[in-house]
Design an enzyme around this catalytic site. Structure first.
Site, PDB file in Angstrom:
ATOM      1  N   HIS A 185       0.340  -1.218  -0.331  1.00 29.61           N
ATOM      2  CA  HIS A 185      -0.201   0.072   0.539  1.00 29.61           C
ATOM      3  C   HIS A 185       0.803   1.441   0.461  1.00 29.61           C
ATOM      4  O   HIS A 185       0.135   2.310   0.077  1.00 29.61           O
ATOM      5  CB  HIS A 185      -1.043  -0.203   1.360  1.00 29.61           C
TER       6      HIS A 185
ATOM      7  N   LYS B 266      -8.159  13.556   3.999  1.00 35.43           N
ATOM      8  CA  LYS B 266      -7.744  12.581   4.208  1.00 35.43           C
ATOM      9  C   LYS B 266      -6.327  12.691   5.588  1.00 35.43           C
ATOM     10  O   LYS B 266      -6.642  14.001   6.599  1.00 35.43           O
ATOM     11  CB  LYS B 266      -7.196  12.036   2.827  1.00 35.43           C
ATOM     12  N   ARG B 267      -5.627  11.554   5.729  1.00 37.62           N
ATOM     13  CA  ARG B 267      -4.595  11.920   6.911  1.00 37.62           C
ATOM     14  C   ARG B 267      -4.030  13.014   6.925  1.00 37.62           C
ATOM     15  O   ARG B 267      -3.155  13.409   5.280  1.00 37.62           O
ATOM     16  CB  ARG B 267      -3.722  10.464   7.284  1.00 37.62           C
TER      17      ARG B 267
ATOM     18  N   LYS C 102       0.905  14.564   0.748  1.00 39.26           N
ATOM     19  CA  LYS C 102      -0.480  14.732   0.217  1.00 39.26           C
ATOM     20  C   LYS C 102      -0.768  15.889   0.244  1.00 39.26           C
ATOM     21  O   LYS C 102      -1.861  16.803  -0.053  1.00 39.26           O
ATOM     22  CB  LYS C 102      -1.761  13.987   1.456  1.00 39.26           C
TER      23      LYS C 102
ATOM     24  N   THR D 236      -9.199   6.719  -1.184  1.00 39.54           N
ATOM     25  CA  THR D 236     -10.021   5.983  -2.035  1.00 39.54           C
ATOM     26  C   THR D 236     -10.902   7.140  -1.725  1.00 39.54           C
ATOM     27  O   THR D 236     -12.641   6.745  -2.215  1.00 39.54           O
ATOM     28  CB  THR D 236     -10.317   4.818  -0.897  1.00 39.54           C
TER      29      THR D 236
ATOM     30  N   LYS E 249     -14.668   7.574  -2.832  1.00 41.22           N
ATOM     31  CA  LYS E 249     -16.105   7.944  -2.650  1.00 41.22           C
ATOM     32  C   LYS E 249     -16.893   9.278  -2.853  1.00 41.22           C
ATOM     33  O   LYS E 249     -18.074   9.654  -2.841  1.00 41.22           O
ATOM     34  CB  LYS E 249     -15.895   8.369  -0.909  1.00 41.22           C
TER      35      LYS E 249
END
Ligand code: 26Q
Length: 783
Positions: A330, A519-520, A525, A627, A631
């Site tokens: 991952h 998100k985290r 990111k 993910t 969504k």
């Protein structure tokens, strides 16, 4: 049918001496759960018996981020409407159950993926059960004090755990050097949609074999008497809140071995009970999927049991294990690839360490025998290197199949992270692009859109076959359909807006664009890039260089690992930007900023349906898949994103023209790497300098901690462990702003923006985890 309700009332009466009007939310929850658990018990047992007849698969994961169970389980049993009416009749409402805790037994994407997979498997009739850890405390609860993240522990079973069954009789012992602990299973039913198949999530709790040493207690040595008990219970006490490496932690090794040993013992024990001690057919009866390297020790544990308990040779045992296990990677981030100190490992798990040595030796021998072509890859593929155990190499060598979680990610594994393995074993590599369950991420969280889709389709069959939504494409230019689609989004935004006002004390008008990044918190990111864009717009509005701007609310949700100082600095920065803009009457009619506290699965269920624009802006090549992107796509939010992870496949499915894609691609980043000079950009761009300088010139206040200056210098100066701007924020800044302002500019036009949003929903069929599970089942597990 009306029967359900009588039963629930009876439980309320017998267990709490309450009726529906006087019951508290906790009591109501308990009664509903007790009722459903009783109702499904026959089917649950039958499902288990059926699965014992054929090949079955197990998902080993240190994390299952299942979220709140009650709504999901009512939905799966198709009881939501009825129970809600019953409560309404008594002046109550299912929403009262929102104060029920959700089980945050995971950090983020990897743990939530595991939960989606279980839901999909039960629904599509795939015999997949989960094995993991029953943490007493899940991921910490987050709140902000003066804009800084504070952590509190998450005691998710405080009011009981009516969705689990403790199975004392199936407890097993797990042996560490110097200590034996008891692993007690708690089973949660995983209800397939419609309630016809029920799979199991088995979570292990660590306990001491005896409560405490009474002799010591009588001797008044109280501390000693309870020390062993505490040391045993420590193992499943708390989820590690790091979603990237945190090497060197003894307790983490103990957690991993604890649940892997218990799970392998469970599988082998039941196998022997059913088939006798014959392992010739073992791998044709069971497939185990390893969710990242965290459960890799299971490979060595199976070999240990076959050798030490059943007298098989190492060679025979290894072959059985290799056929049984498969590994999903991952992450491509080097620091997140698990490596354990060999001496530390040996001090906890001496026999397992010997077996890992045997595996390493077998690997080097096999590579040597493979000739010079193969032998040249030995060093890179070795399991034991520099006094460490390389868990990814162990996972690959001990598995039949290895997969990435999106097309680009699998390519990066083959060409970069695991390239030496790919050179010698190309046939083991697979891609399995992630998915999400439309039951929770559309039907449950967005009943308004769900009804509309069902009406358009003339059927609710999309609930178990999401690709059916594809036939709604024909409505993409129907103004009435687009109007209703937009109206539904507006309703979801109003609902979110009142929730946020109540929880966060921030007003986000529902007619603003809701630009959402959830998100985290991680540098890769690039929440910081989003923050820079808000500052750019803020300054542009102030100096009137931006005109005709559609009001936009920038919404964030993220937890930072408690020890990740920079990530926490970014949270503080965004909260300070929020303070600056939200209180400035010159701009607060045009922009607002809100960082919600304690972003979790239940909060995501409110944010996802209300998102107008899905921020997926990681540096190309860093996000394995994502993910949350899927969504938000499902709920009609175009992606504002980079060519990274599953964004690439989202764009392939939905059309690049229906999303806002920007920035450097993997190849561009690779080409820029050596010559990239963010300082040069800073010096030549007034616009960028204005943003970065705002971090240190008094515009924004970090409470004298120095974190904002440190963020600025991470971009311009770098640090001992990384080059300046290692995630290329400034490289992508301009094209990000162009794409973002274009999205905001197009928003007002239904025929343009709502059309894109609608096409994202109807083309999201591929991203159902039902599809992903079928691929694993057919291609890897052969169930
Ligand atoms: C490792 C060692 C010690 C302590 C903690 C960890 C640890 C824990 C969790 C390392 C990584 C994680 C979680 C990783 C994760 O969530 N990865 C995400 O997986 C998603 C599902 O495949 C992807 O969509 C995301 O792109 C990926 O970041």
């Amino acid at each position: 049918m009306g029967n359900h309700l009588e039963f629930i009332s009876e439980i309320l009466a017998s267990d709490f001496q309450k009726d529906i009007k006087s019951a508290t939310a906790q009591e109501l929850h308990q009664a509903i759960a007790t009722y459903i658990m009783a109702k499904l018990s026959d089917t649950w047992r039958e499902s288990e018996e059926k699965q014992r007849k054929g090949k079955r698969a197990f998902y080993f994961s240190a994390e299952f981020l299942v979220g709140r169970a009650v709504y999901n389980n009512l939905l799966a049993m198709k009881m939501t409407g009825e129970v809600n009416e019953y409560l309404r009749g008594a002046g109550a409402d299912l929403s009262a159950l929102e104060e029920i805790e959700d089980a945050a037994l995971g950090n983020g994407g990897l743990g939530r993926l595991a939960a989606c997979f279980l839901d999909s498997a039960a629904t599509v009739g795939c015999p997949l059960d989960g094995y993991g850890i029953r943490y007493k405390y899940g991921l910490f609860e987050q709140k902000f004090e003066d804009g800084f993240q504070m952590e509190c522990c998450d005691n998710w079973t405080r009011f009981g755990d009516p969705w689990s069954v403790r199975r004392e009789a199936e407890a097993v012992d797990v042996v560490f050097a110097g200590q034996t602990v008891r692993a007690v299973p708690y089973d949660m039913p995983i209800i397939g949609y419609g309630g016809e198949q029920i799979n199991t999530l088995r979570l292990w709790q660590s306990e001491a074999p005896v409560d405490f040493d009474f002799a010591l207690f009588n001797d008044q040595k109280y501390d000693l008497a309870v020390r062993e008990k505490n040391r045993a219970e420590d193992i499943s006490r708390v989820l590690y809140p790091n979603d990237s490496s945190d090497g060197g932690k003894r307790l983490r090794i103990r957690q991993q071995y604890f649940f892997c040993s218990a799970s392998v013992q469970d599988i082998v024990g039941k196998h022997v009970a059913q088939h006798g001690p014959d392992f010739g057919n073992f791998a044709s009866l069971y497939a185990v999927q390893l969710n990242d390297t965290h459960p890799t020790v299971a490979i060595a544990e199976l070999i240990r049991i076959l050798m030490d308990d059943y007298g098989m040779s190492f060679e025979e045992s290894f072959v059985v294990a290799k056929k049984t296990f498969n590994y999903t990677n991952h992450t491509v981030m080097a620091e997140a690839l698990e490596k354990w100190d060999l001496r530390l490992y040996k001090s906890e798990l001496p026999r397992i360490t010997e077996i890992i040595r045997l595996i390493d030796k077998r690997m080097t021998n096999e590579f040597k025998a493979g000739g010079t072509e193969t032998a040249q890859h030995t060093a890179a593929c070795r399991i034991l290197k520099n006094g460490q155990i390389n868990m990814a190499n162990l996972a690959v060598y001990g598995s039949s199949a290895v997969n990435g979680v999106a097309g680009i990610h699998t390519e990066i594994l083959k060409n970069d992270v695991l390239k030496d393995w790919y050179a010698v074993r190309p046939q083991v590599f697979r891609n399995k692009t992630n998915g999400v369950t439309q039951r929770r991420w559309l039907l449950l969280c967005n009943p308004e859109l769900s009804s509309f889709l069902t009406k358009l389709l003339g059927s609710d069959a999309w609930i178990t076959d999401l690709a059916l939504l594809g036939s709604l494409e024909k409505y993409a230019d129907d103004p009435e359909v687009l109007k209703e689609f937009r109206a539904i989004k507006h309703v979801k935004k109003e609902q979110l807006s009142s929730y946020i006002e109540e929880k966060e004390g921030i007003v986000l008008p529902a007619d603003f664009i809701f630009d959402v990044q959830i998100k985290r918190l991680h540098e890769y990111k690039r929440q910081l890039l989003n923050a820079f864009s808000i500052l750019d717009i803020y300054f542009g509005l102030k100096d009137k260089s931006i005109r005709d701007f559609t009001p936009t609310a920038f919404v964030f949700g993220a937890k930072a690992a408690p020890g990740y100082v920079r990530a926490k600095g970014i949270i503080k920065l965004i909260n300070e930007i929020g303070r600056l803009v939200n209180s400035d009457p010159e701009v607060n009619g045009l922009i607002r900023v809100c960082f919600v506290q304690n972003y979790n699965v239940s909060y995501a269920e409110k944010l996802v349906p209300a998102s107008d624009l899905s921020e997926q802006i990681s540096t190309a090549g860093t996000e394995a898949a994502g993910t949350g992107n899927m969504k938000q796509m499902m709920n009609g939010a175009p992606t504002l994103g980079t060519y990274d992870g599953a964004n690439i496949e989202i764009v392939e499915e939905a059309g690049i023209e229906n999303n806002y894609i920007f920035g450097a691609r993997v190849e561009d980043i690779a080409a820029a790497k050596d010559t990239y000079d963010p300082m040069k950009i800073y010096k030549s761009s007034r616009r960028i300098a204005r943003i970065l300088d705002a971090l240190t010139d008094g515009t924004l206040d970090d409470g004298d901690t120095g974190v904002f200056a440190e963020l600025k210098s991470s971009i311009l100066e770098g640090a001992s462990w990384h080059k300046p701007d290692q995630y290329f924020l400034l490289l992508d800044f301009e094209s990000y702003m162009e794409a973002k302002l274009r999205a905001i500019g197009e928003y007002g036009d239904d025929a343009v923006f709502t059309r894109k949003a609608f096409l994202n929903t109807v083309r999201s069929g591929y991203f159902s985890s039902d599809r992903t599970i079928r691929e694993y089942a057919e291609d890897i597990w052969k169930v």
